[in-house]
Design an enzyme around this catalytic site. Structure first.
Site, PDB file in Angstrom:
ATOM      1  N   THR A  15       1.286  -2.536  -2.408  1.00  0.00           N
ATOM      2  CA  THR A  15       0.277  -2.010  -3.335  1.00  0.00           C
ATOM      3  C   THR A  15       0.898  -2.094  -4.843  1.00  0.00           C
ATOM      4  O   THR A  15      -0.123  -1.937  -5.758  1.00  0.00           O
ATOM      5  CB  THR A  15       0.235  -0.477  -3.118  1.00  0.00           C
ATOM      6  N   SER A  62       2.711  -5.072   3.240  1.00  0.00           N
ATOM      7  CA  SER A  62       3.776  -5.009   4.109  1.00  0.00           C
ATOM      8  C   SER A  62       3.791  -4.776   5.579  1.00  0.00           C
ATOM      9  O   SER A  62       4.631  -4.805   6.422  1.00  0.00           O
ATOM     10  CB  SER A  62       4.885  -4.218   3.445  1.00  0.00           C
ATOM     11  N   THR A  95       4.722  -0.155   0.569  1.00  0.00           N
ATOM     12  CA  THR A  95       5.514   1.184   0.979  1.00  0.00           C
ATOM     13  C   THR A  95       5.651   1.285   2.514  1.00  0.00           C
ATOM     14  O   THR A  95       6.366   2.024   3.224  1.00  0.00           O
ATOM     15  CB  THR A  95       4.802   2.354   0.270  1.00  0.00           C
ATOM     16  N   ASP A  96       4.719   0.470   3.219  1.00  0.00           N
ATOM     17  CA  ASP A  96       4.426   0.847   4.712  1.00  0.00           C
ATOM     18  C   ASP A  96       5.468   0.551   5.382  1.00  0.00           C
ATOM     19  O   ASP A  96       6.150   1.228   6.589  1.00  0.00           O
ATOM     20  CB  ASP A  96       3.254  -0.132   5.140  1.00  0.00           C
TER      21      ASP A  96
HETATM   22  C1  SIN Z   1       1.737  -2.301   1.605  1.00  0.00           C
HETATM   23  O1  SIN Z   1       2.670  -1.523   2.421  1.00  0.00           O
HETATM   24  O2  SIN Z   1       1.759  -3.556   1.421  1.00  0.00           O
HETATM   25  C2  SIN Z   1       0.779  -1.697   1.404  1.00  0.00           C
HETATM   26  C3  SIN Z   1       0.725  -0.125   1.266  1.00  0.00           C
HETATM   27  C4  SIN Z   1       1.528   0.114  -0.004  1.00  0.00           C
HETATM   28  O3  SIN Z   1       2.305  -0.719  -0.379  1.00  0.00           O
HETATM   29  O4  SIN Z   1       1.456   1.225  -0.240  1.00  0.00           O
END
Ligand code: SIN
Length: 331
Positions: A15, A62, A95-96
């Site tokens: 993100t 991710s 973040t995932d």
């Molecule tokens: C991801 O993990 O690539 C999508 C969600 C995020 O980065 O918050």
């Protein structure tokens, strides 16, 4: 030539590099589409703190993280940190699965130089995007003397977290990364790294794990406990040839009576079984005597997704459950 630290930025997508059609779109955007050059161009202030140089490793959501990318990333980080001219590495990441990549690197990076992972909950195009300040703070942290020897760190929302204990706790909120009971290691106060505590568990230079000579890890799967469970998933993954099972148990790693015979049969076939917890907080410790006699591993305070990584790395070295339990007690 200036005397600022040299920080390499490795970009993975997520993100933080996401783009939406409208600046009020906080969800429903495309993750991992903006290049690291564009992200850095948005924060020219970064040049006051470090000489930065960005490199795109991948550009993914991710959720789609793979072991192949982890191997590539770990090799890159280790090679970069061997270079005397490089003072630290920042990794921009979705973040995932950020916590999983952070813990994996915590176990296989061989240097004490700072490695800092950073992401964002709002896409780069959003009103009040959190990515630019998070990235600026990650670079300030990686450039700080304070971050040396602390293991792989996560810089999000003005907080500094250790790779082992941090987890994503909220689906959409910018204050999502927490280490629950154990707490943050410190804060980025006005851009300065302030540490208040450090992990006592082994990491990076003191880690016994290495990817040298490996192209993949032994397969370890997670089975999530729930009411009215049966053994069909356990039997299926055992047939598929897994080498380890993390049972995300209830409470203190409790096992459903219908799942237990499946785990016992799996252990008899040589599959290493570890009890973790679906609670998200606290430790899994010895409880039922039968599980102790069966030598099921206790995952301590590692959540199931991190226990999976440690068990996979442990299985690259040994199948001896006493030795594997030692590793869970130390890392
Ligand atoms: C991801 O993990 O690539 C999508 C969600 C995020 O980065 O918050």
């Amino acid at each position: 030539m200036n005397t600022l630290p040299n920080i390499k930025i490795l970009a993975m997508g997520g993100t933080i590099a996401g783009s939406a059609a409208d600046d009020t779109d906080m969800t429903g955007y495309q993750a991992g589409v903006l290049s690291i050059e564009l992200l850095l161009a948005a924060i020219p202030q970064i040049k006051q703190y470090a000489n930065v140089d960005g490199q795109q490793v991948c550009d993914i959501d991710s959720c789609d993280m793979t072991e192949e990318i982890w191997f590539q990333l770990a090799a890159k980080v280790n090679t970069l940190l061997l270079d005397e001219a490089i003072d630290g590495v920042v990794i921009t990441h979705g973040t995932d699965t950020l916590e999983e990549t952070a813990y994996f690197l915590n176990l296989v990076v061989t240097s004490e130089k700072p490695v800092v992972l950073v992401g964002a909950m709002r896409p780069a195009t959003a009103m009040s995007a959190d990515g630019p300040i998070n990235l600026l703070n990650a670079v300030r942290l990686a450039a700080s003397k304070e971050a040396f020897g602390k293991g792989v760190l996560v810089a999000m929302n003005d907080e500094i977290h250790g790779a082992r204990d941090v987890t994503k706790t909220n689906t959409v909120n910018v204050s999502t990364f927490k280490a629950w009971d154990l707490g943050a290691l410190g804060y980025m106060n006005n851009g300065k790294a302030n540490f208040y505590r450090m992990t006592t568990r082994k990491h990076t230079k003191k880690s016994e794990f290495s990817l040298a000579g490996l192209t993949n890890l032994p397969q370890v799967e997670i089975v999530y406990a729930h009411a009215n469970q049966n053994r069909c998933i356990i039997d299926a993954i055992a047939r598929a040839g897994v080498k380890g099972i993390i049972y995300a148990g209830m409470g203190n790693g409790g096992i459903h009576m219908n799942a237990e015979p499946g785990l016992i049969d799996a252990a008899k076939e040589g599959i290493v079984v570890a009890r973790s917890s679906r609670c998200g907080n606290g430790c899994v410790v010895a409880s039922n005597h039968k599980w102790e006699e069966l030598q099921f591993i206790k995952a301590d305070s590692l959540n199931p997704q991190k226990a999976r990584i440690l068990l996979a790395l442990a299985l690259t070295k040994t199948k001896d459950v006493i030795e594997i339990q030692r590793m869970f007690d130390e890392y």
